[in-house]
Design an enzyme around this catalytic site. Sequence first.
Site: not given
Ligand code: B12
Ligand code: SF4
Ligand code: SF4
Length: 346
Positions: A241, A188, A245, A131, A185
């Site tokens: 969210c 959905c 799922c 993380d 997905c």
């Molecule tokens: C910053 C961060 C957050 C932020 C932003 C989350 C986000 N979705 O970006 C906040 C505080 C909101 C957050 C919330 C949560 N987080 Co968090 N978070 C992180 C952290 C530290 C960095 C994530 C990051 O780089 N975000 C920036 C975006 C760009 O990156 P990404 O999430 O990896 O996104 C991917 C997709 O969004 C997609 N994407 C993005 N842009 C685009 C554009 C297009 C065109 C497409 C097709 C795809 C796409 O590809 C991305 C990769 O590039 C990671 C740990 C890590 N070092 O990776 C944990 C991590 C993602 N978090 C985690 C968890 C558990 C949570 C929560 C469930 C906690 C909670 N219950 O409150 C929530 C889930 C919310 C959610 N739906 O994501 C876990 C997720 C585990 C998993 N199974 O995925 C991680 C991996 C930590 C861990 N080591 O377990 N988190």
């Molecule tokens: S609820 Fe789950 S299966 Fe449905 S679009 Fe979201 S991530 Fe995908």
């Molecule tokens: S449903 Fe998912 S994206 Fe929306 S506020 Fe809750 S954790 Fe964040």
Amino acid sequence: MTSGEVKARAAELGFDLCGIAPVGPFKELGFLQAWLARGYAGEMDYLRRSAERRADVRAVLPSAQSVVCLGTVYNTDRPYSTEIAERGAALIARYAWGEDYHEVIERRMSELVTWMRERGGPGVEARAYVDTGPVQERVYAQYAGLGWIGRNTCVINPDLGSWIFLSEIVSNVPLEPDAPALDQCGTCRLCLDSCPTGAIVEPYVLDATRCLSYLTIEIKDGIPIEEREAIGRHAYGCDVCQEVCPWNAQPPGPDATGSPWLPRAVFDGPSIAALWRTPDADLRQALKGSAMARAGVWRLRRNVAVCAGATGDADALAALREVDEPTCDDPIVAEHVHWALEVQGD
Ligand code: B12
Ligand code: SF4
Ligand code: SF4
């Protein structure tokens, strides 16, 4: 050392998933820059500061040849927040209920790294992260075959769902990689339609500044007034969210005795009022060694005060008026209490 041997050792150490990602310029690694440019990171400056390093794991280990990606399931048999009807219930994200996952998983990874060094000899270089490291964990997990990045942006495993902590060991050992996971997905959109704040602005893209997880955990000082009503019962993080799922619909197995992810008593289905009435000393004790420890008692109180105001729950509002623990006098907490009482016409 083979991939199969690493996976067998990871399973012995308690990891539920292990896969190997190659090192490479995956296109998904580039999304972070666009995401940051859109302002979606809000106050999370550490993401901006480390963006270049996050673009490639060779920035943290130039000799890197593979990434051992690990998954740890943290689900327990407690109900989902979407199944809890009470207006006065305090919702806490399930990842935060039990032991601090950073500590639990770091211990397991350090044993795996030691084993890799014993097997591979003194030339083995390795960096382990859970993380907090400058690694885009979801991207590597997807390329290691652990699961696909869903529309809610979480990594989903087809057998285990998405209640999975990710961690990884970046190393110079040239392990045989796995095939990437495929998006399942389908058509959905449940997560997009269920998010209470519309934070999933388009499939796979989350505006963190609108996410309840960011608003209740990442904001360091006062929560912006215009966001407070939307927080509702969410006292710490949000799981909606993932709860909606379909890949998380299967009931979890029985909780393992002594599972580190079982909720501590204070966080096991509390009401907003009960959390507020818990003395500072007890809250401090409950937070110690948990994933919420960094929030500290006062930030938890700040959130609970917002829940009282946002829900208008009578018992919660009564608790705000009654209790006078030292952290209630913190200026930021006091301002949130004032807001809660005022918004409810007190
Ligand atoms: C910053 C961060 C957050 C932020 C932003 C989350 C986000 N979705 O970006 C906040 C505080 C909101 C957050 C919330 C949560 N987080 Co968090 N978070 C992180 C952290 C530290 C960095 C994530 C990051 O780089 N975000 C920036 C975006 C760009 O990156 P990404 O999430 O990896 O996104 C991917 C997709 O969004 C997609 N994407 C993005 N842009 C685009 C554009 C297009 C065109 C497409 C097709 C795809 C796409 O590809 C991305 C990769 O590039 C990671 C740990 C890590 N070092 O990776 C944990 C991590 C993602 N978090 C985690 C968890 C558990 C949570 C929560 C469930 C906690 C909670 N219950 O409150 C929530 C889930 C919310 C959610 N739906 O994501 C876990 C997720 C585990 C998993 N199974 O995925 C991680 C991996 C930590 C861990 N080591 O377990 N988190
Ligand atoms: S609820 Fe789950 S299966 Fe449905 S679009 Fe979201 S991530 Fe995908
Ligand atoms: S449903 Fe998912 S994206 Fe929306 S506020 Fe809750 S954790 Fe964040």
